[in-house]
Design an enzyme around this catalytic site. Structure first.
Site, mmCIF file in Angstrom:
data_model
loop_
_atom_site.group_PDB
_atom_site.id
_atom_site.type_symbol
_atom_site.label_atom_id
_atom_site.label_comp_id
_atom_site.label_asym_id
_atom_site.label_seq_id
_atom_site.Cartn_x
_atom_site.Cartn_y
_atom_site.Cartn_z
ATOM 1 N N ASP A 443 0.863 -1.186 0.000
ATOM 2 C CA ASP A 443 0.000 0.000 0.000
ATOM 3 C C ASP A 443 0.897 1.234 0.000
ATOM 4 O OD1 ASP A 443 -1.522 2.271 1.389
ATOM 5 O OD2 ASP A 443 -3.110 0.826 0.960
ATOM 6 N N ASP A 486 -4.447 2.095 -4.721
ATOM 7 C CA ASP A 486 -3.000 2.114 -4.551
ATOM 8 C C ASP A 486 -2.499 0.830 -3.906
ATOM 9 O OD1 ASP A 486 -4.301 2.781 -2.158
ATOM 10 O OD2 ASP A 486 -2.515 3.781 -1.358
#
Length: 573
Positions: A443, A486
């Site tokens: 992440d 993301d």
């Protein structure tokens, strides 16, 4: 009566009887050849037309689903009165508008009924809010109907009287994290252009149309037959496919083919066909179900136009000549120069009827039968080339659709679907071989802040850079993909605890050092889990997600594995 007269009379009678028998045989044989050829062409044409439609729609559907999953739009839909969230959402909408084929989009919110829209000419820039949906307005009933049914995806051919456009709308529900329906997003394809490109292909003898799951006509070259706004119409008031046929038996036959495909469970690629009459002409109707969009594709082939019976008329002359020769020549000559070539040709016809185009060289005596054999070989070769060409186009488009459906268009990594398939394969292999595999969940730290401060274009560039650095940090046989937003997922196989920690640290360190070298520092938090045989996908993802959560809670820019109690903050490889 003289013998000559008797002989001439008998010969005339034999010729007449033989001519009649020859005509009957010719009609039966030619119709059988044409019908069998037509069935093969119908199946290929149906698959080809289906592939063309899906190729045009699947990319738009995928983008619409991504738009519905946008965290920016979801946050705004939960707080629609927040000006800042609305401005961010409109920017997000406009970024999707540039990617849609029609360069248009719509967003409708459930909480206040506000409807936002912009088109290819950017006509409503700064004024995307167009009107408020009214439950009492019949033109807006589609929205409330789809919300009540809770269908996550729907195709709808409908005119928008407020906007003055008629489109094939792609509707995708927008849901919150708890599954609550927040609204609807999507795009539209201009109906006339879409019909011209996909349906009205301008080829004589071939008619293509698409109907929904209930048989209502959605795409057809004659707009008068299209059943606009099918979702809000009660059964019995829709323009269904049986309206195209005058004969009640044909109507039942076509509806029966649709029902048969439904009962078979919507098997992908299955095609059923039958003969019907349209405008007084015999047609071959081929039907296939498209589970990706929930529609049926129907192709009508006018065999008299595609392959007129007159193309086979030389057969009549050949048969008549054969009959005359049988009255003049001995049996040996007839057998050698007529019967044997006819038998060989008949065998070749049977093979072609069975779909076998690998024919031996036919005997070609210097007569009509020899020329017929040459014509037949040329016809069979042309039919073989046409069949292989159509099949090749279908295969090529199928491969392209398969690849696009499993590739993230931004990062060129595998998408969620590809990762699901990789996970399924690794879980099965681990269970079979007794060896586990590693999972890294990545992440990007503070990615929302990057998007908010630097814009989504910079955010997209960072996603691409991270994907590049991620690939560079992995072994050639490791698999990486974008899970969404993301978040990235890496599958390491083979893998043990040491390898998991080593590669996880290498990925984290490589992203940090490379981004600093580029002058745009970016860090990632990594959660790792060593999956063991017998663990389900949900268990594996939960373990990796919990490790990622711990990495974030411990300060980010670090790796935490599921078997660690203290986050690993080392930066060395």
């Amino acid at each position: 009566m003289s013998l000559k007269t008797r002989i001439l009379g008998l010969a005339t009678a034999l010729i007449l009887v033989a001519s009649f028998a020859t005509w009957v045989a010719y009609r039966a044989l030619s119709e059988d050849i044409i019908e069998r050829w037509g069935q093969q062409v119908a199946e290929i044409q149906v698959r080809y037309d289906s592939a063309r439609l899906l190729q045009s729609l699947e990319r738009e559907i995928g983008l619409a689903r991504q738009m519905a999953d946008s965290s920016t739009l979801i946050q705004w839909a939960q707080s629609p009165d927040d000006p800042a969230l609305e401005a961010a959402a409109i920017r997000q909408m406009e970024s999707f508008r540039a990617n849609f084929h029609d360069n248009s989009y719509f967003v409708a919110l459930r909480s206040n009924g506000h409807y936002y829209f912009n088109n290819a000419s950017n006509e409503f820039a700064g004024d995307q809010f167009r009107y408020v949906l009214d439950r009492q307005d019949p033109d807006d009933a589609w929205f409330f109907q789809l919300i009540e049914e809770g269908r996550d995806f729907h195709l709808n051919v409908n005119p928008d009287t407020e906007l003055g456009v008629t489109k094939l709308w792609i509707d995708v529900l927008m849901r919150g994290s708890d599954g609550e329906i927040l609204g609807m997003v999507g795009t539209g394809l201009e109906l006339d252009s879409f019909l011209q490109d996909i349906v009205d292909i301008g080829q004589d003898g071939i008619t293509t149309l698409f109907v929904d799951y209930n048989g209502a006509i959605q795409l057809y070259r004659d707009r008068n037959y299209i059943d606009f706004a099918s979702i809000i119409k009660p059964e019995g008031q829709k323009n269904t496919v049986d309206l195209l046929f005058d004969d009640p038996d044909d109507q039942k036959k076509v509806l029966g083919m649709l029902q048969m495909l439904k009962n078979s469970g919507g098997e992908q690629g299955k095609v059923t066909s039958s003969f019907v009459t349209v405008d007084g002409r015999k047609h071959l109707a081929g039907v296939a179900y498209l589970p990706a969009i929930g529609w049926f594709e129907i192709t009508l082939l006018d065999l008299e136009t595609l392959l007129p019976v007159s193309y086979l008329w030389p057969l009549v002359a050949v048969f008549l000549a054969t009959l005359l020769v049988t009255l003049l020549l001995f049996h040996l000559l007839i057998s050698r120069r007529v019967l044997n070539p006819v038998m060989a040709l008949e065998e070749a016809v049977k093979q072609v009827r069975q779909g076998n185009f690998r024919l031996p060289s036919l005997p070609k005596p210097n007569n009509e039968i020899g020329r017929l054999s040459s014509h037949f070989e040329q016809m069979a070769a042309a039919l073989k080339d046409s069949t292989e060409d159509l099949q090749g186009q279908v295969d090529e488009r199928t491969r392209d659709l398969h690849r696009l459906a499993r590739r993230d268009p931004l990062t060129e990594l595998g998408n969620r679907r590809a990762l699901d398939e990789l996970f399924a394969g690794e879980i099965e292999r681990a269970q079979r071989e007794g060896n586990g595999f590693g999972v890294l969940w990545l992440d990007i730290d503070h990615f929302k802040t990057i998007n908010d401060e630097q814009g989504h274009q910079s955010g997209d560039a960072i996603l691409c850079d991270v994907a590049h650095w991620l690939r560079a940090s992995l072994r050639p046989y490791d698999q990486a993909g974008r899970w969404g937003g993301d978040e990235f997922v890496v599958i390491l196989s083979p893998c043990d605890s040491h390898t998991l920690a080593h590669i996880g640290q290498r990925v984290r360190s490589h992203v940090e050092t490379q981004s600093q070298a580029m002058g745009m520092p970016v860090t990632i938090s990594v959660g790792g889990h060593l999956a063991r045989p017998g663990e389900t996908l949900d268990e594996i993802l939960r373990q990796a997600d919990q490790a990622l959560y711990q990495a974030k809670q411990s300060g980010r820019n670090r790796l935490v594995t599921s078997d660690q109690e203290v986050p690993d903050t080392e930066t060395s490889e």
